[in-house]
Motif scaffolding. Structure first.
Motif, PDB file in Angstrom:
ATOM      1  N   ALA A   1       0.832  -1.205   0.000  1.00  0.00           N
ATOM      2  CA  ALA A   1       0.000   0.000   0.000  1.00  0.00           C
ATOM      3  C   ALA A   1       0.862   1.250   0.000  1.00  0.00           C
ATOM      4  N   ILE A   2       1.900   1.242   0.857  1.00  0.00           N
ATOM      5  CA  ILE A   2       2.800   2.394   0.896  1.00  0.00           C
ATOM      6  C   ILE A   2       3.483   2.565  -0.463  1.00  0.00           C
ATOM      7  N   ALA A   3       3.991   1.454  -1.000  1.00  0.00           N
ATOM      8  CA  ALA A   3       4.654   1.517  -2.302  1.00  0.00           C
ATOM      9  C   ALA A   3       3.681   1.956  -3.393  1.00  0.00           C
ATOM     10  N   GLN A   4       2.423   1.477  -3.315  1.00  0.00           N
ATOM     11  CA  GLN A   4       1.445   1.822  -4.343  1.00  0.00           C
ATOM     12  C   GLN A   4       1.078   3.301  -4.284  1.00  0.00           C
ATOM     13  N   VAL A   5       0.990   3.837  -3.072  1.00  0.00           N
ATOM     14  CA  VAL A   5       0.723   5.274  -2.930  1.00  0.00           C
ATOM     15  C   VAL A   5       1.857   6.073  -3.553  1.00  0.00           C
ATOM     16  N   ILE A   6       3.097   5.656  -3.275  1.00  0.00           N
ATOM     17  CA  ILE A   6       4.252   6.351  -3.854  1.00  0.00           C
ATOM     18  C   ILE A   6       4.241   6.223  -5.381  1.00  0.00           C
ATOM     19  N   ASN A   7       3.928   5.027  -5.878  1.00  0.00           N
ATOM     20  CA  ASN A   7       3.848   4.838  -7.332  1.00  0.00           C
ATOM     21  C   ASN A   7       2.733   5.681  -7.943  1.00  0.00           C
TER      22      ASN A   7
END
Length: 424
Positions: A26-32
């Motif tokens: 989720a954190i990575a997806q938000v950054i992406n």
């Protein structure tokens, strides 16, 4: 009611481990998503469509390369179960050096013949192809270390590596576009450097974690047949998952801009189910008989994936006109963009469920059942080139053939001949 559901899904540790993966992803997806938002705002529509199509092409390559990640995960788990954890570094080195060589060959292909690749993507320049070639070597390295982390069930380290890669992607990509020029190639370069950051972080952890582990000297597991079959299956799935963007860019370039925005958001339906599948895979690895516990874990994963995918599709359908305004600063999204966003979101539901089925087939070494996926993909591509004249028709074909693959593969996996026994 809620506690009962939590206990049901967490009986095998599925919810606990998938929640770790979910938070990291989720954190990575938000950054992406921030990366895509920035690129969508700073790049012209044509450049953004080019970037999305190039990223889609990377995903088509990344996912079948996941066959090596799945294989390393599977055989690392089997080595641990056999008290041979010290042989894991041998396994990683054996396959890692081969993947580096293959990655270098593909990179050299991009450097030596950029023209045909640029022509296929309707590019008026070859610079993005050179950047693509630079990325490919890192793309081929990453599956080995990621597979080992999942095989060791170190979901936390896997998540940290993913987040670090996403941060590098955002910071470097945004800087290059802002400081040099608003062209797709600079965003692509930032994206590729994220692969290298993830690889080096995971590799450093594995060196420390496996240092000093005793090796047995016994032969490594034979993976060639598994890798070949798994590659074909996962390559077929990758086209169902991300091929819509590439096909629209190639077959319908005039509408690729709006479709790129719709697909970028609609594909997020796949996000939550991916964490469930990632947690399920090492738990259902087997080298022979299937157990009733493993079958139940598959059914739980399918149910949870269905709930998350449908809920996500509903959200994107309801807010289909608002989200492009909010995320990409599009003053008035076209009716086509809104319609395609809804269609992509619902087309991803069977694709999300197919991911669980496919991973289970690979974990159980049921490659014959998984072969229904590439066969369905061949039908999808053939019909797309023969009859799809609009993105609406293409998405209809995608929904049809992904559903067919889901029913055929799931039926072969779950059907038991009369007299067959499932081990308790």
């Amino acid at each position: 009611m809620i506690k009962a559901l939590v206990r049901f899904f967490n009986a095998d540790g599925l919810l606990k481990d998938s929640s770790v993966l979910f938070v990291g992803m989720a954190i990575a997806q938000v950054i992406n998503l921030l990366f895509q938002m920035y690129m969508g705002r700073r790049l012209l529509p044509g450049e953004f469509a080019l970037l999305v199509s190039l990223l889609g092409l990377l995903n088509v390559l990344t996912f079948p390369l996941g066959v090596f990640s799945s294989a390393i995960t599977r055989y690392s788990s089997l080595l641990i179960k056999s008290d041979r954890a010290g042989d894991i570094p041998r396994l990683l080195f054996f396959w890692g050096k081969r993947l580096v060589v293959v990655g270098l060959v593909f990179s050299l292909l991009c450097f030596s013949a950029p023209g045909p690749i640029a022509l296929f993507l309707h590019l008026d320049r070859v610079a993005p192809v050179y950047i693509f070639g630079f990325i490919l070597t890192g793309l081929f390295c990453r599956p080995v270390v990621n597979g080992a982390l999942l095989g060791l069930q170190r979901f936390d380290i896997w998540c940290w590596g993913t987040v670090i890669g996403a941060l590098v992607r955002l910071i470097v990509g945004a800087y290059l576009v802002a400081a040099i020029s608003p062209f797709a190639g600079w965003g692509l370069l930032g994206h590729g450097l994220g692969f290298y950051a993830t690889f080096f972080f995971a590799a450093a952890f594995l060196v420390v974690a496996l240092k000093g582990a005793a090796t047995t000297g016994e032969p490594l597991p034979a993976m060639n047949h598994y890798l070949a079959g798994s590659f074909v299956i996962m390559f077929g799935y990758s086209i169902l998952m991300t091929g819509d963007v590439i096909l629209v860019k190639h077959l319908m370039p005039d509408v690729a801009g709006d479709f790129a925005f719709a697909a970028t958001l609609g594909h997020l339906v796949l996000f939550a189910p991916q964490s469930l599948v990632g947690a399920m895979f090492p738990k259902v690895v087997a080298d022979g008989n299937e157990t009733s516990k493993q079958r139940m874990l598959l059914l739980k994963t399918l149910l949870a994936s269905f709930i998350f995918a449908v809920a996500s599709a509903v959200v994107f359908s309801v807010f289909a006109r608002i989200l492009p305004r909010l995320l990409f600063e599009i003053p008035e999204p076209s009716d086509e963009l809104v319609r395609w966003l809804r269609q992509v979101s619902w087309a991803m539901v069977p694709v999300a469920l197919l991911s669980s089925i496919m991973r289970y087939a690979l974990a159980q070494h049921r490659l014959a059942a998984g072969s229904m996926i590439p066969l369905s993909t061949i039908g999808f591509i053939g019909c797309a080139f023969g009859w799809a004249e609009t993105p609406d028709g293409l998405l209809g074909l995608l929904s049809l053939f992904s559903s067919v693959a889901l029913l055929l593969t799931g039926g072969l996996l779950l059907w038991k001949p009369k007299g067959a026994v499932v081990v308790e």
